[in-house]
Design a protein around this motif. Structure first.
Motif, PDB file in Angstrom:
ATOM      1  N   LEU A  63       0.827  -1.198   0.000  1.00 47.84           N
ATOM      2  CA  LEU A  63       0.000   0.000   0.000  1.00 47.84           C
ATOM      3  C   LEU A  63       0.869   1.260   0.000  1.00 47.84           C
ATOM      4  O   LEU A  63       0.634   2.181  -0.767  1.00 47.84           O
ATOM      5  N   LEU A  64       1.885   1.286   0.853  1.00 53.31           N
ATOM      6  CA  LEU A  64       2.729   2.477   0.933  1.00 53.31           C
ATOM      7  C   LEU A  64       3.487   2.715  -0.369  1.00 53.31           C
ATOM      8  O   LEU A  64       3.574   3.839  -0.850  1.00 53.31           O
ATOM      9  N   THR A  65       4.014   1.658  -0.954  1.00 48.47           N
ATOM     10  CA  THR A  65       4.727   1.780  -2.226  1.00 48.47           C
ATOM     11  C   THR A  65       3.787   2.222  -3.334  1.00 48.47           C
ATOM     12  O   THR A  65       4.109   3.119  -4.127  1.00 48.47           O
ATOM     13  N   THR A  66       2.612   1.611  -3.389  1.00 46.34           N
ATOM     14  CA  THR A  66       1.623   1.970  -4.406  1.00 46.34           C
ATOM     15  C   THR A  66       1.146   3.401  -4.209  1.00 46.34           C
ATOM     16  O   THR A  66       1.005   4.154  -5.175  1.00 46.34           O
ATOM     17  N   LEU A  67       0.917   3.787  -2.969  1.00 47.52           N
ATOM     18  CA  LEU A  67       0.479   5.144  -2.649  1.00 47.52           C
ATOM     19  C   LEU A  67       1.504   6.172  -3.119  1.00 47.52           C
ATOM     20  O   LEU A  67       1.153   7.159  -3.767  1.00 47.52           O
ATOM     21  N   LEU A  68       2.764   5.920  -2.825  1.00 49.29           N
ATOM     22  CA  LEU A  68       3.820   6.841  -3.242  1.00 49.29           C
ATOM     23  C   LEU A  68       3.911   6.920  -4.770  1.00 49.29           C
ATOM     24  O   LEU A  68       3.942   8.013  -5.343  1.00 49.29           O
ATOM     25  N   GLY A  69       3.916   5.771  -5.429  1.00 46.34           N
ATOM     26  CA  GLY A  69       4.001   5.748  -6.887  1.00 46.34           C
ATOM     27  C   GLY A  69       2.793   6.395  -7.546  1.00 46.34           C
ATOM     28  O   GLY A  69       2.928   7.158  -8.509  1.00 46.34           O
ATOM     29  N   PHE A  70       1.620   6.106  -7.035  1.00 44.04           N
ATOM     30  CA  PHE A  70       0.382   6.667  -7.577  1.00 44.04           C
ATOM     31  C   PHE A  70       0.383   8.188  -7.434  1.00 44.04           C
ATOM     32  O   PHE A  70       0.073   8.915  -8.377  1.00 44.04           O
ATOM     33  N   ASN A  71       0.757   8.663  -6.250  1.00 38.96           N
ATOM     34  CA  ASN A  71       0.768  10.103  -6.008  1.00 38.96           C
ATOM     35  C   ASN A  71       1.808  10.797  -6.882  1.00 38.96           C
ATOM     36  O   ASN A  71       1.540  11.862  -7.438  1.00 38.96           O
ATOM     37  N   LEU A  72       2.978  10.220  -7.024  1.00 41.60           N
ATOM     38  CA  LEU A  72       3.989  10.808  -7.903  1.00 41.60           C
ATOM     39  C   LEU A  72       3.497  10.849  -9.349  1.00 41.60           C
ATOM     40  O   LEU A  72       3.731  11.826 -10.070  1.00 41.60           O
ATOM     41  N   GLY A  73       2.808   9.804  -9.770  1.00 44.36           N
ATOM     42  CA  GLY A  73       2.241   9.775 -11.117  1.00 44.36           C
ATOM     43  C   GLY A  73       1.225  10.887 -11.327  1.00 44.36           C
ATOM     44  O   GLY A  73       1.220  11.559 -12.368  1.00 44.36           O
ATOM     45  N   ILE A  74       0.380  11.102 -10.328  1.00 47.93           N
ATOM     46  CA  ILE A  74      -0.615  12.181 -10.408  1.00 47.93           C
ATOM     47  C   ILE A  74       0.094  13.531 -10.497  1.00 47.93           C
ATOM     48  O   ILE A  74      -0.268  14.381 -11.316  1.00 47.93           O
ATOM     49  N   GLU A  75       1.108  13.723  -9.661  1.00 45.80           N
ATOM     50  CA  GLU A  75       1.820  15.011  -9.652  1.00 45.80           C
ATOM     51  C   GLU A  75       2.523  15.262 -10.982  1.00 45.80           C
ATOM     52  O   GLU A  75       2.473  16.370 -11.517  1.00 45.80           O
ATOM     53  N   LEU A  76       3.183  14.243 -11.519  1.00 46.39           N
ATOM     54  CA  LEU A  76       3.875  14.415 -12.795  1.00 46.39           C
ATOM     55  C   LEU A  76       2.888  14.716 -13.925  1.00 46.39           C
ATOM     56  O   LEU A  76       3.154  15.567 -14.780  1.00 46.39           O
ATOM     57  N   THR A  77       1.759  14.044 -13.908  1.00 48.30           N
ATOM     58  CA  THR A  77       0.734  14.295 -14.924  1.00 48.30           C
ATOM     59  C   THR A  77       0.184  15.712 -14.787  1.00 48.30           C
ATOM     60  O   THR A  77       0.005  16.425 -15.781  1.00 48.30           O
ATOM     61  N   GLN A  78      -0.052  16.128 -13.562  1.00 50.74           N
ATOM     62  CA  GLN A  78      -0.550  17.481 -13.314  1.00 50.74           C
ATOM     63  C   GLN A  78       0.460  18.519 -13.805  1.00 50.74           C
ATOM     64  O   GLN A  78       0.086  19.498 -14.460  1.00 50.74           O
ATOM     65  N   LEU A  79       1.736  18.312 -13.529  1.00 58.39           N
ATOM     66  CA  LEU A  79       2.761  19.246 -13.991  1.00 58.39           C
ATOM     67  C   LEU A  79       2.848  19.272 -15.513  1.00 58.39           C
ATOM     68  O   LEU A  79       3.048  20.335 -16.118  1.00 58.39           O
TER      69      LEU A  79
END
Length: 170
Positions: free
Chosen positions: A111-127
């Motif tokens: 969960l923690l690994t997926t959460l971190l990866g998912f959130n980074l993916g969202i941030e990169l897409t947003q940027l």
């Protein structure tokens, strides 16, 4: 929807040209950061089970946030308040992102690994979206048809968000 008026400045209840492009970009960075911090916080809290809200109210709040952003794109609701609005909207949007992760049924370590990866993916897409849209919006804001196109896009967003609120599952 938050980016549509981002190349402008709210003054006297109307959208006006900003004093400088640099100042606008700094403002956009603040808005994007506030949204990111808001949704990162609730994404983490909801994905780890600290908070748990039913889907219907969350979806309605997301649609409402889009509607408020659309109205704000037509006529400023708050001068210099976009950062606080973006943070609040980010809090709501993070709850929906968390439901995607919770549906995977992961153990704590995954969960923690997926959460971190998912959130980074969202941030990169947003940027990426901001980097692709802002130059065009800055150029368009200097044209005579930007006001009409900004209002048209905002009305379309408003229509879709109201439709979403009315159609959300009960």
């Amino acid at each position: 929807m938050l980016l549509i008026p981002a190349s402008l400045t709210a003054a006297g209840g109307r959208w006006r040209a900003p004093p400088s492009a640099r100042r606008r970009m700094v403002h956009v960075v603040h808005v994007v950061t506030a949204f990111a911090l808001g949704h990162s916080l609730t994404l983490a809290l909801a994905a780890t089970g600290v908070i748990d809200l039913p889907t219907r109210p969350v979806e309605t709040l997301i649609a409402l946030s889009i509607a408020v952003s659309a109205v704000h794109a037509i006529r400023p609701l708050v001068a210099r308040g976009e950062v606080l609005i973006a943070a609040g909207f980010g809090l709501v949007h993070g709850l929906t992102f968390a439901s995607l992760i919770s549906d995977l049924g992961l153990d704590h370590g995954s969960l923690l690994t997926t959460l971190l990866g998912f959130n980074l993916g969202i941030e990169l897409t947003q940027l990426l979206v901001v980097a692709l849209m802002m130059p065009s919006l800055i150029v368009l804001a200097r044209t005579s048809f930007y006001a009409a196109s900004r209002i048209g896009v905002a009305l379309l967003g408003l229509m879709f968000s109201v439709s979403w609120m009315l159609d959300a599952p009960r």
